[in-house]
Design an enzyme around this catalytic site. Structure first.
Site, short mmCIF file in Angstrom:
data_model
loop_
_atom_site.label_atom_id
_atom_site.label_comp_id
_atom_site.label_asym_id
_atom_site.label_seq_id
_atom_site.Cartn_x
_atom_site.Cartn_y
_atom_site.Cartn_z
N ILE A 91 0.86 -1.19 0.00
CA ILE A 91 0.00 0.00 0.00
C ILE A 91 0.89 1.24 0.00
O ILE A 91 1.68 1.44 0.93
CB ILE A 91 -0.93 0.05 1.23
N GLY A 93 1.68 5.18 0.45
CA GLY A 93 1.11 6.22 1.30
C GLY A 93 0.32 5.65 2.46
O GLY A 93 -0.76 6.12 2.78
N ALA A 94 0.89 4.64 3.12
CA ALA A 94 0.17 4.00 4.23
C ALA A 94 0.50 4.64 5.57
O ALA A 94 0.17 4.11 6.61
CB ALA A 94 0.51 2.50 4.26
N TYR A 274 -4.77 18.15 -9.22
CA TYR A 274 -5.14 16.97 -8.43
C TYR A 274 -6.29 16.21 -9.10
O TYR A 274 -6.23 14.98 -9.27
CB TYR A 274 -5.56 17.39 -7.01
P1 NDP Z 1 -3.39 11.58 3.25
O1 NDP Z 1 -2.67 12.85 2.99
O2 NDP Z 1 -3.79 11.26 4.64
O3 NDP Z 1 -2.55 10.36 2.71
C1 NDP Z 1 -1.76 10.46 1.56
C2 NDP Z 1 -0.55 9.57 1.72
O4 NDP Z 1 0.26 9.69 0.55
C3 NDP Z 1 0.32 9.96 2.90
O5 NDP Z 1 0.71 8.78 3.55
C4 NDP Z 1 1.51 10.62 2.25
O6 NDP Z 1 2.72 10.48 2.96
C5 NDP Z 1 1.59 9.83 0.96
N1 NDP Z 1 2.42 10.49 -0.02
C6 NDP Z 1 2.33 11.77 -0.47
N2 NDP Z 1 3.33 12.03 -1.31
C7 NDP Z 1 4.08 10.91 -1.42
C8 NDP Z 1 5.25 10.57 -2.12
N3 NDP Z 1 5.91 11.45 -2.87
N4 NDP Z 1 5.74 9.32 -1.99
C9 NDP Z 1 5.13 8.43 -1.19
N5 NDP Z 1 4.01 8.69 -0.49
C10 NDP Z 1 3.51 9.93 -0.60
O7 NDP Z 1 -4.67 11.61 2.29
P2 NDP Z 1 -5.85 10.53 2.06
O8 NDP Z 1 -5.68 9.39 2.94
O9 NDP Z 1 -7.11 11.29 2.07
O10 NDP Z 1 -5.58 10.11 0.55
C11 NDP Z 1 -5.38 8.79 0.16
C12 NDP Z 1 -5.99 8.55 -1.20
O11 NDP Z 1 -7.40 8.70 -1.14
C13 NDP Z 1 -5.51 9.53 -2.28
O12 NDP Z 1 -5.31 8.79 -3.47
C14 NDP Z 1 -6.70 10.46 -2.46
O13 NDP Z 1 -6.73 10.99 -3.77
C15 NDP Z 1 -7.82 9.50 -2.22
N6 NDP Z 1 -9.10 10.10 -1.87
C16 NDP Z 1 -9.24 10.82 -0.71
C17 NDP Z 1 -10.46 11.37 -0.40
C18 NDP Z 1 -10.68 12.17 0.83
O14 NDP Z 1 -11.78 12.68 0.99
N7 NDP Z 1 -9.69 12.32 1.71
C19 NDP Z 1 -11.62 11.18 -1.27
C20 NDP Z 1 -11.34 10.41 -2.47
C21 NDP Z 1 -10.13 9.88 -2.73
P3 NDP Z 1 3.07 11.39 4.24
O15 NDP Z 1 2.33 10.78 5.36
O16 NDP Z 1 4.55 11.22 4.34
O17 NDP Z 1 2.63 12.77 3.93
MG1 PMR Z 2 -16.79 18.83 -2.36
C1 PMR Z 2 -22.44 15.38 -2.92
C2 PMR Z 2 -21.75 16.41 -2.76
C3 PMR Z 2 -20.29 16.48 -2.55
C4 PMR Z 2 -19.36 15.47 -2.32
C5 PMR Z 2 -19.61 14.00 -2.17
C6 PMR Z 2 -18.08 16.10 -2.24
C7 PMR Z 2 -16.87 15.41 -2.05
N1 PMR Z 2 -18.25 17.46 -2.39
C8 PMR Z 2 -19.59 17.72 -2.58
C9 PMR Z 2 -20.19 18.96 -2.79
C10 PMR Z 2 -19.54 20.20 -2.74
N2 PMR Z 2 -18.22 20.37 -2.52
C11 PMR Z 2 -20.17 21.49 -2.90
C12 PMR Z 2 -21.65 21.70 -3.14
C13 PMR Z 2 -19.18 22.42 -2.78
C14 PMR Z 2 -19.32 23.93 -2.91
C15 PMR Z 2 -19.63 24.51 -1.64
C16 PMR Z 2 -17.96 21.72 -2.53
C17 PMR Z 2 -16.73 22.34 -2.35
C18 PMR Z 2 -15.53 21.64 -2.19
C19 PMR Z 2 -14.23 22.20 -2.07
C20 PMR Z 2 -13.83 23.63 -2.04
N3 PMR Z 2 -15.44 20.24 -2.17
C21 PMR Z 2 -14.14 19.95 -2.07
C22 PMR Z 2 -13.38 21.10 -2.01
C23 PMR Z 2 -12.00 20.70 -1.92
O1 PMR Z 2 -11.02 21.41 -1.83
C24 PMR Z 2 -11.95 19.20 -2.01
C25 PMR Z 2 -11.34 18.88 -3.34
O2 PMR Z 2 -11.87 19.15 -4.36
O3 PMR Z 2 -10.18 18.25 -3.35
C26 PMR Z 2 -9.69 17.96 -4.64
C27 PMR Z 2 -13.41 18.77 -2.00
C28 PMR Z 2 -14.00 17.51 -1.99
N4 PMR Z 2 -15.36 17.34 -2.10
C29 PMR Z 2 -15.65 16.01 -2.01
C30 PMR Z 2 -14.42 15.30 -1.85
C31 PMR Z 2 -14.30 13.81 -1.74
C32 PMR Z 2 -13.42 16.21 -1.82
C33 PMR Z 2 -11.97 15.83 -1.62
C34 PMR Z 2 -11.44 15.55 -2.94
C35 PMR Z 2 -10.83 14.22 -3.26
O4 PMR Z 2 -10.26 13.58 -2.44
O5 PMR Z 2 -10.87 13.83 -4.42
#
Ligand code: NDP
Ligand code: PMR
Ligand code: LMG
Length: 399
Positions: A91, A93-94, A274
């Site tokens: 995994i 980024g664990a 991103y």
């Molecule tokens: P975190 O920041 O908690 O985890 C990200 C991990 O990636 C960390 O362990 C970080 O290491 C590691 N990482 C970053 N850069 C590098 C690098 N250069 N080499 C090796 N490892 C690296 O974020 P999340 O757990 O939220 O994200 C995990 C995954 O989930 C991502 O793919 C993200 O896109 C996805 N995701 C997240 C969502 C969310 O809402 N949070 C929603 C949808 C998808 P370190 O600890 O050293 O910083």
């Molecule tokens: Mg978002 C169903 C509605 C929904 C969901 C599931 C997400 C997930 N978001 C939703 C709605 C909205 N968001 C709306 C209506 C807004 C405007 C107010 C909004 C805004 C917003 C911002 C500014 N949302 C965000 C951001 C971020 O900076 C995050 C992002 O885009 O990261 C790339 C984010 C996210 N919204 C999510 C999820 C899962 C993220 C984190 C992004 C990711 O991990 O891919």
């Protein structure tokens, strides 16, 4: 060098015994360190240990096969009964968030040995300890996805360790929503696409053969995707939207010198980079599926684990955002999931027999039941997937 050597030592060495939301928004629709003491071990002892660990675990694991549907390897044991070995899962980024929660969920089953591929060894070790993971269930190895040399070194070390590879999870990511200027990987690629897509692309290409050779009944390559890369959802329509355009920036190498830092050739925007990288992740999974599923039997999958609004992913966002984002997701969109719940979801994609289908982008409904989700038009564009594959091959030195 010291780090590399240390990184090869399984944490197990210290053990003496060798031993969908359907509410208002739907995902599927528009609304949708005790290091140094153990460094003596070398590669061959690592391989040996692996074998011994396998032999010793056989008894305990055999007992579990009757109770669960976890894939088992049919191996003749001394008493003639079927046995299974522990699965090996890498995994990336664990050290935090989703990756850590998944490592913990898998380690706790006792059926998986988790290789935590992390850029910060000490952070990973502390994280594993504070998550309560027991040492025989994980190994930390150094991997910095922002350096293709590091990716290659990681792969070499893994191959030399003698461990089989049953599942690879490409989870690590960075998100730079507030960056005014781009930053770059060692090879000069814009950082988010460089780490999230290109680093993982090379890693999974180099480890494909190991997955192929695995004798585990269900071998899988999982690339974490996201709703925000999918413009067929409300979340994917929050600006800036993902858009890979005609790939002119990627073609130019994303270096900001003779090409744009953005895949579509536009002005740098960290949030868009991103989201674009997540589109690449989801397209790459499908391209792997088309090219290799039939031939190798490997399951290729991606997923949106839910909005894990509390993770380190948002570390670079402004404090107000970090304060309001979790309650916004919990009470307004209802898309919030805890790290623990998200970890269980990804662990299902790693090991659940019912999630064996290849080429799928998994999501979960409000009852936390998994379903095959639809990707946006761009995130399922076959021609783009092929072009990104070929361009990425060139950029990482595979073609
Ligand atoms: P975190 O920041 O908690 O985890 C990200 C991990 O990636 C960390 O362990 C970080 O290491 C590691 N990482 C970053 N850069 C590098 C690098 N250069 N080499 C090796 N490892 C690296 O974020 P999340 O757990 O939220 O994200 C995990 C995954 O989930 C991502 O793919 C993200 O896109 C996805 N995701 C997240 C969502 C969310 O809402 N949070 C929603 C949808 C998808 P370190 O600890 O050293 O910083
Ligand atoms: Mg978002 C169903 C509605 C929904 C969901 C599931 C997400 C997930 N978001 C939703 C709605 C909205 N968001 C709306 C209506 C807004 C405007 C107010 C909004 C805004 C917003 C911002 C500014 N949302 C965000 C951001 C971020 O900076 C995050 C992002 O885009 O990261 C790339 C984010 C996210 N919204 C999510 C999820 C899962 C993220 C984190 C992004 C990711 O991990 O891919
Ligand atoms: C870009 O902004 C950033 O510029 C970029 O840096 C990066 O972060 C990127 O995708 C990530 O986002 C894009 C976004 C900014 O622009 C828009 O979404 C345009 C529309 C914004 C208009 C806001 C009204 C939304 C109406 C939708 C209805 C849903 C209800 C939403 C309620 C929240 C309204 C503020 O968007 C923003 O800046 C929005 C603010 C950030 C959202 C996350 C936090 C909101 C929390 C609000 C409620 C929290 C619950 C507690 C109640 C508190 C009451 C004050």
């Amino acid at each position: 060098m010291a780090l590399q050597a240390t990184a090869l030592v399984p944490a197990t060495f210290s053990v003496t015994k060798e031993g969908k939301s359907s509410a208002s928004f739907k995902d599927s629709d528009l609304f949708g360190i005790s290091l140094s003491g153990h460094v003596k071990a070398n590669f061959s002892s690592s391989a040996l240990r692996c074998k011994r660990e396998f032999n010793q675990r056989t008894g305990a694991v055999r007992a579990q096969t009757t109770a669960t549907a976890t894939p088992a390897i049919d191996r003749p044991a001394m008493d003639g009964k079927k046995t299974l070995r522990k699965g090996s899962v890498i995994i990336t980024g664990a050290s935090s968030g989703l990756g850590l929660a998944t490592a913990k969920a898998l380690a706790e089953t006792g059926k998986w040995h988790v290789i935590m591929a992390c850029r910060d060894f000490l952070k990973a070790e502390r994280a594993a300890k504070s998550a309560g993971m027991s040492k025989e269930n994980y190994t930390i190895m150094h991997l910095d996805l922002a350096s293709l040399d590091s990716v290659r070194q990681f792969v070499d070390s893994y191959k030399r360790s003698g461990r089989p590879l049953d599942v690879l999870v490409c989870n690590a990511a960075v998100y730079q929503p507030t960056a005014k200027e781009p930053s770059f990987t060692a090879e000069g690629f814009e950082l988010s696409v460089g780490i999230n897509h290109l680093g993982h692309f090379l890693l999974s290409r180099l480890l494909l053969d190991d997955l192929k050779q695995s004798d585990y009944p269900s071998k899988r390559l999982i690339i974490v995707g996201s709703i925000t890369g999918n413009t067929n959802t409300l979340a994917g329509n929050v600006p800036p939207k993902a858009n890979l355009g005609d790939l002119r920036g990627l073609t130019g190498g994303l270096n900001g010198l003779n090409s744009s830092t953005m895949i579509d050739g536009g002005e740098f925007d960290g949030a868009k980079a991103y989201k674009d990288s997540k589109v690449c992740n989801m397209l790459t999974m499908q391209e792997f599926h088309r090219r290799f599923h039939e031939e190798t039997g490997i399951t290729f999958a991606s997923l949106y684990p839910g909005c894990i609004a509390t993770t380190g992913l948002f570390r670079e966002h402004i404090p107000l955002f970090r304060l309001l984002f979790p309650p916004f997701q919990k009470y307004i969109t209802k898309g919030f999931v805890s790290e623990e719940e998200a970890g269980k979801r990804l662990a299902q994609v790693v090991s659940d027999p019912s999630l064996m289908k290849s080429g799928v982008y998994w999501s979960w409904n409000k009852d936390s039941a998994s379903f095959e989700n639809q990707l946006s038009a761009e995130a399922s564009d076959q021609e783009k997937a092929r072009k990104i594959w070929e361009l990425s091959e060139k950029l990482v030195g595979l073609a």
